[in-house]
Write a protein that holds these residues in place. Structure first.
Motif, mmCIF file in Angstrom:
data_model
loop_
_atom_site.group_PDB
_atom_site.id
_atom_site.type_symbol
_atom_site.label_atom_id
_atom_site.label_comp_id
_atom_site.label_asym_id
_atom_site.label_seq_id
_atom_site.Cartn_x
_atom_site.Cartn_y
_atom_site.Cartn_z
ATOM 1 N N ASN A 69 0.822 -1.207 0.000
ATOM 2 C CA ASN A 69 0.000 0.000 0.000
ATOM 3 C C ASN A 69 0.857 1.259 0.000
ATOM 4 O O ASN A 69 0.492 2.275 -0.607
ATOM 5 N N THR A 70 1.999 1.205 0.688
ATOM 6 C CA THR A 70 2.907 2.348 0.674
ATOM 7 C C THR A 70 3.475 2.583 -0.717
ATOM 8 O O THR A 70 3.544 3.726 -1.199
ATOM 9 N N LEU A 75 2.078 1.701 -3.514
ATOM 10 C CA LEU A 75 0.991 2.182 -4.356
ATOM 11 C C LEU A 75 0.756 3.671 -4.139
ATOM 12 O O LEU A 75 0.526 4.424 -5.103
ATOM 13 N N GLN A 76 0.829 4.110 -2.888
ATOM 14 C CA GLN A 76 0.647 5.536 -2.621
ATOM 15 C C GLN A 76 1.773 6.365 -3.238
ATOM 16 O O GLN A 76 1.539 7.435 -3.809
ATOM 17 N N SER A 133 -5.523 6.875 -2.156
ATOM 18 C CA SER A 133 -4.342 6.052 -1.967
ATOM 19 C C SER A 133 -3.750 6.239 -0.571
ATOM 20 O O SER A 133 -3.344 5.272 0.080
ATOM 21 N N ALA A 163 -5.993 4.516 1.928
ATOM 22 C CA ALA A 163 -5.812 3.063 1.887
ATOM 23 C C ALA A 163 -4.553 2.661 2.636
ATOM 24 O O ALA A 163 -4.528 1.622 3.308
ATOM 25 N N ARG A 164 -3.496 3.459 2.516
ATOM 26 C CA ARG A 164 -2.263 3.132 3.238
ATOM 27 C C ARG A 164 -2.474 3.207 4.747
ATOM 28 O O ARG A 164 -2.041 2.336 5.506
ATOM 29 N N SER A 206 -4.377 0.259 5.880
ATOM 30 C CA SER A 206 -3.557 -0.951 5.924
ATOM 31 C C SER A 206 -2.690 -0.979 7.178
ATOM 32 O O SER A 206 -2.479 -2.049 7.760
ATOM 33 N N ALA A 242 -8.951 -1.814 1.951
ATOM 34 C CA ALA A 242 -8.546 -0.637 1.202
ATOM 35 C C ALA A 242 -9.706 0.292 1.015
ATOM 36 O O ALA A 242 -10.850 -0.086 0.983
#
Length: 445
Positions: free
Chosen positions: A368-369, A371-372, A392, A395-396, A399, A441
């Motif tokens: 997730n990191t 992706l961000q 994003s 979501a991080r 997570s 997410a």
């Protein structure tokens, strides 16, 4: 986390908590009111700015707002970058004093449990019952402490998610005000903000209830009830405990089993092993005399034995001493089987919780990191929108919160395993929790 304290004699370093207070039963005792902050207050202060006609001044103001980047564009995630992965944001006010750790919490709880202190003139049975009570209290305190710390951490993360939802809604209101967004798009953002506020309200309630559960176990009230807990749970251990020798420790330390084994040996001495062997042969014959049950797979569940097996007491020459010896042997064996089985289940739960927590920490959070970070790069290149960036980042954070729940579940499982090894009797009625079920997410836009 250090090994639990399972004796009631170590009462040093309690600093006299609760000993110099006004009696808790005094009706006129002065206490502070319960502080409460509504999670929905920010929502009430931010009304949607939608009108049938948009004035030229609105366009000018909106353009000026965008030009100053008020909580938009690159500034919109300033709050998020201040939160490091795996660390708890310092959102909750720290109460005064040294943080309360579980070892000291057990001592505080024992101060209010005089029946859990052993005495010189106690019988073996009374000592066993007292030790069992100490084990039960210790496990309860440890679990309550873990739940309280984790609930505070989770609340801080959910407040960050709520702040992101507020930011997205404010931007959506500006876009709608100048005509770049439809009312339907704005309403979706407002629903996301409302859901985030609801989650914060529920998390506040959960954190408060977890704290009060710990307060009740410790017997605190008034100013002492304002417990200062650590900001975060301990990290996962580098490696899990090995399984070697766990069952032996549980059998050796279970006080009821130790007492039952002594009673079984004494009862066996009174009748002798040959008599006990005759009892075992008689029970085997009684079971063999029961009606036959079909063994075919299709009939295995069709018929069940409905009659109790009958002992031939004339041939057995059953005496009270023999019956007592047989019952004592069976009771001790049943306690040993239960201790070993509970140890195996506790260890399996412990290993499962460890693997889940490590997976969340080492796999899900880094993904997730990453992706961000990729979304940030695409945003900088004007390939993705501000709302994509907010989604994003949210979501991080979610997570990380999910990893926290898995970390909490691991320490709860560790507490149960340590309790079983120390001799506590446990029941496992609950199923293992999926840490990602409640906080996945963030939904897309």
């Amino acid at each position: 986390m250090r090994k639990m304290l399972f004796v009631a004699s170590a009462l040093a370093c309690t600093h006299g908590w609760g000993l110099a207070q006004t009696p808790v039963t005094a009706p006129a005792a002065s206490v502070s009111a319960v502080p409460y902050h509504s999670a929905f207050e920010p929502v009430a202060k931010s009304e949607p700015a939608i009108s049938a006609g948009v004035k030229p001044a609105d366009w000018m103001q909106a353009n000026a707002d965008t030009g100053r980047n008020q909580r938009g564009h690159m500034d919109v995630l300033q709050w998020e970058t201040e939160v490091e992965v795996g660390q708890s944001p310092a959102k909750l006010p720290a109460l005064g004093g040294t943080p309360l750790w579980p070892e000291q919490a057990v001592k505080l709880a024992l101060l209010k449990q005089p029946d859990l202190f052993t005495r010189v003139n106690m019988s073996a049975f009374e000592r066993t019952q007292t030790q069992a009570g100490v084990l039960k209290l210790t496990r309860s305190v440890y679990r309550a402490w873990i739940e309280a710390v984790a609930a505070r951490q989770s609340l801080a993360y959910l407040r960050e998610v709520h702040e992101a939802a507020q930011t997205a809604t404010e931007l959506a209101e500006r876009m709608t005000r100048v005509g770049n967004w439809s009312k339907a798009q704005l309403l979706r953002e407002q629903l996301l903000r409302s859901d985030a506020a609801t989650q914060v309200a529920l998390a506040q309630q959960k954190a408060f209830s977890a704290n009060e559960n710990l307060v009740r176990l410790l017997g605190l009230w008034g100013a002492d009830a304002q417990i200062n807990l650590p900001q975060r749970l301990p990290d996962l251990p580098t490696s899990p405990l090995p399984a070697t020798g766990l069952e032996d420790s549980a059998v050796r330390n279970r006080p009821e089993l130790v007492l039952a084994s002594i009673n079984a040996r004494l009862a066996l001495t009174a009748v002798g092993e040959p008599e006990l062997l005759r009892w075992q042969r008689a029970t085997d014959q009684a079971l063999g005399a029961m009606p036959a049950v079909p063994t075919a797979p299709e009939q295995a569940l069709a018929t069940q034995p409905i009659t109790a097996p009958m002992l031939d007491t004339q041939r057995l020459r059953l005496s009270p001493a023999l019956e007592e010896a047989a019952t004592a042997q069976i009771h001790a064996g049943a306690l040993a089987v239960a201790a070993r089985s509970q140890t195996r289940e506790a260890y399996y739960r412990y290993r499962t919780a460890y693997d889940l927590a490590r997976h969340q920490r080492d796999e899900v959070v880094p993904l997730n990191t990453a992706l961000q970070e990729e979304t940030q790069l695409r945003y900088n290149g004007m390939l993705q929108s501000t709302w994509d960036l907010l989604a994003s980042a949210t979501a991080r954070i979610q997570s990380v919160n999910t990893a926290l729940q898995a970390q909490r579940d691991f320490w709860l499982a560790d507490t149960d395993l340590q309790a079983v090894l120390a001799g506590a009797e446990l029941s496992f009625a609950d199923e293992p929790r999926n840490p990602g079920a409640s906080s996945g997410a963030n939904k897309g836009h």
